[in-house]
Design a protein around this motif. Structure first.
Motif, PDB file in Angstrom:
ATOM      1  N   TRP A  41       0.827  -1.212   0.000  1.00  0.00           N
ATOM      2  CA  TRP A  41       0.000   0.000   0.000  1.00  0.00           C
ATOM      3  C   TRP A  41       0.861   1.261   0.000  1.00  0.00           C
ATOM      4  N   MET A  42       1.946   1.251   0.770  1.00  0.00           N
ATOM      5  CA  MET A  42       2.845   2.407   0.788  1.00  0.00           C
ATOM      6  C   MET A  42       3.492   2.621  -0.580  1.00  0.00           C
ATOM      7  N   GLY A  43       3.875   1.523  -1.235  1.00  0.00           N
ATOM      8  CA  GLY A  43       4.437   1.625  -2.581  1.00  0.00           C
ATOM      9  C   GLY A  43       3.430   2.198  -3.558  1.00  0.00           C
ATOM     10  N   LEU A  44       2.188   1.743  -3.458  1.00  0.00           N
ATOM     11  CA  LEU A  44       1.133   2.255  -4.336  1.00  0.00           C
ATOM     12  C   LEU A  44       0.909   3.752  -4.107  1.00  0.00           C
ATOM     13  N   THR A  69       1.844   1.544 -20.027  1.00  0.00           N
ATOM     14  CA  THR A  69       2.338   0.540 -19.071  1.00  0.00           C
ATOM     15  C   THR A  69       2.258   1.072 -17.643  1.00  0.00           C
ATOM     16  N   GLY A  70       2.460   2.380 -17.471  1.00  0.00           N
ATOM     17  CA  GLY A  70       2.346   2.979 -16.143  1.00  0.00           C
ATOM     18  C   GLY A  70       0.927   2.907 -15.605  1.00  0.00           C
ATOM     19  N   ALA A  71      -0.044   3.215 -16.442  1.00  0.00           N
ATOM     20  CA  ALA A  71      -1.447   3.128 -16.020  1.00  0.00           C
ATOM     21  C   ALA A  71      -1.817   1.685 -15.684  1.00  0.00           C
ATOM     22  N   GLY A  75      -2.890   0.172 -11.909  1.00  0.00           N
ATOM     23  CA  GLY A  75      -4.083  -0.647 -11.716  1.00  0.00           C
ATOM     24  C   GLY A  75      -3.748  -2.011 -11.151  1.00  0.00           C
ATOM     25  N   LEU A  76      -2.685  -2.597 -11.648  1.00  0.00           N
ATOM     26  CA  LEU A  76      -2.239  -3.905 -11.172  1.00  0.00           C
ATOM     27  C   LEU A  76      -1.766  -3.825  -9.726  1.00  0.00           C
ATOM     28  N   ALA A 108       7.558  -7.477 -11.361  1.00  0.00           N
ATOM     29  CA  ALA A 108       8.304  -7.463 -12.632  1.00  0.00           C
ATOM     30  C   ALA A 108       7.579  -6.619 -13.679  1.00  0.00           C
ATOM     31  N   ILE A 109       6.266  -6.724 -13.737  1.00  0.00           N
ATOM     32  CA  ILE A 109       5.486  -5.912 -14.671  1.00  0.00           C
ATOM     33  C   ILE A 109       5.599  -4.437 -14.284  1.00  0.00           C
TER      34      ILE A 109
END
Length: 126
Positions: A41-44, A69-71, A75-76, A108-109
């Motif tokens: 969550w902190m990374g997001l 790819t960022g969007a 979302g991922l 990785a994505i």
């Protein structure tokens, strides 16, 4: 380096750090734990804030490979953090043990837009 660029870069590096420690911590522990989910969550949050600053710097959204790819990665990451929270809340032992392998794929994505952002920033001299 302008302050907004410095802030955006620091947020993106924080996102990389939080997300990497959470993902690899879970993978090495062979089990999803609450602190891993907190780091997801902190990374997001750091990634979202950094992305917003980058969007402002760019003068809006400009759709290209990096933006797409960022969007997708944001979302991922959100789906991943939500799913990890649900697995943890349910205390689903089999999924607590298999979830870290899924996390590696998501991580990785996520690296794709991170690396393309580095390349774009270097080309622009940021």
């Amino acid at each position: 380096m302008p302050p907004i660029v410095r802030a955006a870069v620091l947020l993106m590096v924080a996102a990389l750090t939080f997300y990497s420690v959470g993902v690899w911590g879970a993978f090495l522990a062979l089990r999803l734990k609450p602190w891993h989910v907190a780091l997801f969550w902190m990374g997001l949050l750091a990634d979202s804030a950094g992305t917003e600053l980058m969007r402002r710097l760019a003068g809006g959204l400009h759709w290209n490979l990096h933006t797409a790819t960022g969007a997708a990665a944001l979302g991922l990451m959100f789906t991943h953090a939500l799913w990890a929270s649900a697995v943890l809340r349910r205390n689903d032992e089999p999924r607590l043990r298999t979830f870290p392998r899924v996390s590696i794929v998501v991580w990785a994505i996520w690296l794709i837009p991170f690396v393309t952002g580095l390349i774009i920033g270097r080309r622009r001299g940021l």
